[in-house]
Scaffold this active site. Structure first.
Site, mmCIF file in Angstrom:
data_model
loop_
_atom_site.group_PDB
_atom_site.id
_atom_site.type_symbol
_atom_site.label_atom_id
_atom_site.label_comp_id
_atom_site.label_asym_id
_atom_site.label_seq_id
_atom_site.Cartn_x
_atom_site.Cartn_y
_atom_site.Cartn_z
ATOM 1 N N THR A 184 0.857 -1.177 0.000
ATOM 2 C CA THR A 184 0.000 0.000 0.000
ATOM 3 C C THR A 184 0.897 1.234 0.000
ATOM 4 O O THR A 184 1.914 1.273 0.703
ATOM 5 C CB THR A 184 -1.011 -0.021 1.167
ATOM 6 O OG1 THR A 184 -1.861 1.116 1.042
ATOM 7 C CG2 THR A 184 -0.353 -0.008 2.527
ATOM 8 N N GLU A 185 0.540 2.220 -0.833
ATOM 9 C CA GLU A 185 1.498 3.297 -1.119
ATOM 10 C C GLU A 185 1.741 4.218 0.067
ATOM 11 O O GLU A 185 2.677 5.004 0.053
ATOM 12 C CB GLU A 185 1.069 4.098 -2.350
ATOM 13 C CG GLU A 185 -0.266 4.787 -2.270
ATOM 14 C CD GLU A 185 -1.353 4.015 -2.993
ATOM 15 O OE1 GLU A 185 -1.322 2.758 -2.946
ATOM 16 O OE2 GLU A 185 -2.245 4.649 -3.583
ATOM 17 N N ASN A 186 0.899 4.136 1.103
ATOM 18 C CA ASN A 186 1.176 4.946 2.288
ATOM 19 C C ASN A 186 2.246 4.304 3.178
ATOM 20 O O ASN A 186 2.472 4.779 4.288
ATOM 21 C CB ASN A 186 -0.109 5.241 3.069
ATOM 22 C CG ASN A 186 -0.904 4.010 3.401
ATOM 23 O OD1 ASN A 186 -1.044 3.108 2.581
ATOM 24 N ND2 ASN A 186 -1.424 3.939 4.606
#
Lengths: 221, 224
Positions: free
Chosen positions: B47-49
């Site tokens: 997940t890009e966070n």
């Protein structure tokens, strides 16, 4: 040398017209105690805010907008705060939209002495407007300049008294990058421990980046 | 977003994933894919966070406010999970270390290019990580309903909305059809059970050729 201070003392560093980086992905990993204090700070006017989002309506950084503290917002996703979009459409604030990875890398570059970089992201789209393009290995790249802050407000879990920081899970996000990219770095933390109590392996932000520590007052969004 | 149509699309997408892939899921229908993987297929979610090894939605009493996915929804941590800063996360994405990105779409054009970040005249002011994923993921799958809520076509000759990248997606999966993007055009490779090539032709604004493949083990979902 890092100083442990109150939110108000820390935020006295903010001057009108400053560029303020604020960590967090939405409200997760956002320094909510510092944001609340920013609203009370005399110098917090005419600000350029660098943050992935501008909070949500009336929550987190979203509080700055009705208080008219923001001149410009630089981030990747403002749709989650309708008020930002409306203020922008009314011409009240300037918005610079960057792809999230370009935002993060610009901040990293700002803290790492990089003059500019080329990135594939955004080439051939509306967000390429006004940007220099260069073909590298047959692919289109855009020239991107770094972002630097006058002040960074970041959120970590623990600090030691030197200012070393450890983060929690996905609350890390933009915080370590922003810690490197501003002249004055203020970290809001849950706990301040003695030097030596943090394992060197868990320190994600070494203390040389950090100027002031503020204990989180558990301000909710 | 977990209507029967969304679930049907998620299952049809999941059938294209292979065991051990690193997968990034966009917001909306793509999020459902993790819950509908075929037996024997396990993927690793990025997940890009700033997390690799995302686990399923926790029970209410196990929600950790510091543990969310890119949709800001609570998730959990699987053994082997790791956390990293945003710059490192997007380094993974742009640097082609993510095998497959699954993205939602507002529209797709006849070259398989996606528009999913802006609607002119609407108060939408966000791009998030969509452009980075399109540029960097080794394979991109668009997961979308075949038609928009107002009944208009989403797969069109030219998009009315701004493109998210000049790079086309590799696969477009709807509740009716699966198109592969090959040589700059769309190829219909699968028709969902209960749908037909005729329906797809009538409801697709972009030209496509037909080269149906036997769905190797892919579950065929009836459209309701």
């Amino acid at each position: 040398m890092v100083s442990v201070c109150s939110p108000a003392e820390a935020l006295a560093h903010v001057q009108p017209g400053d560029t303020v980086m604020v960590g967090g992905f939405g409200l997760v990993g956002a320094p909510l105690t510092l944001i609340a204090a920013l609203l009370e700070a005399d110098g917090a006017r005419d600000l350029t805010i660098v943050s992935n989002n501008l909070g949500e309506p009336g929550r987190g950084l979203g509080k700055l907008l009705p208080a008219r503290r923001v001149r410009k917002a630089i981030g990747s996703y403002f749709t989650s705060n309708r008020e930002v979009v409306e203020a922008h459409l009314r011409g009240e604030i300037e918005v610079e939209l960057l792809p999230q990875g370009t935002l993060a890398e610009s901040i990293r570059a700002g803290g790492a002495g990089i003059g500019a970089f080329y990135v594939r992201t955004g080439a051939g789209t509306l967000l390429a407007e006004g940007k220099e393009e260069r073909i590298i290995d047959g692919e289109r790249y855009l020239l991107q300049f770094p972002l630097k802050g006058d002040v960074a407000l970041i959120r970590a879990h623990k600090a030691d008294k030197l200012g070393n920081l450890a983060y929690l899970k996905t609350a890390r996000n933009f915080n370590p990058d922003m810690a490197t990219a501003a002249k004055t770095v203020i970290a809001e933390v849950d706990e301040i421990v003695e030097v030596g109590e943090l394992s060197p392996e868990e320190i994600a932000t070494p203390h040389l980046f950090v100027d002031h520590l503020v204990r989180s007052e558990g301000v909710s969004a | 977003m977990s209507s029967s149509v969304s679930v049907a699309i998620a299952k049809r997408v999941a059938a294209h994933l292979t065991d051990g892939e690193i997968v990034n899921l966009g917001i909306g229908i793509p999020t459902l894919v993790a819950d509908h993987l075929p037996d024997g297929v396990d993927v690793v979610l990025q997940t890009e966070n700033g997390m690799l090894g995302v686990g399923p939605t926790p029970t209410d009493d196990a929600i950790d406010p510091n543990l969310v996915n890119a949709g800001k929804l609570p998730v959990s941590e699987l053994p082997g999970a790791s956390y990293f800063a945003s710059s490192a996360s997007f380094g993974m994405i742009r640097g082609a270390h993510v095998d497959t990105a699954i993205l939602g779409a507002l529209q797709l054009d006849g070259q398989g290019r996606i528009a999913n970040w802006s609607i002119p005249g609407k108060p939408i002011l966000g791009v998030g990580g969509a452009m980075d994923l399109l540029v960097g993921a080794r394979r991109v799958i668009a997961a979308t309903t075949h038609l928009a809520k107002d009944g208009s076509q989403k797969i069109v000759a030219e998009t009315a909305f701004p493109l998210t990248a000049d790079r086309p997606v590799d696969l477009i999966v709807t509740e009716h059809a699966t198109f592969a993007v090959r040589d700059g055009g769309l190829v219909l490779i699968d028709v969902a059970e209960g749908s037909s090539v005729e329906w797809i032709e009538e409801n697709t604004g972009a030209a496509f050729t037909v080269a149906l493949e036997s769905a190797a083990g892919a579950p065929q979902e009836a459209v309701r």
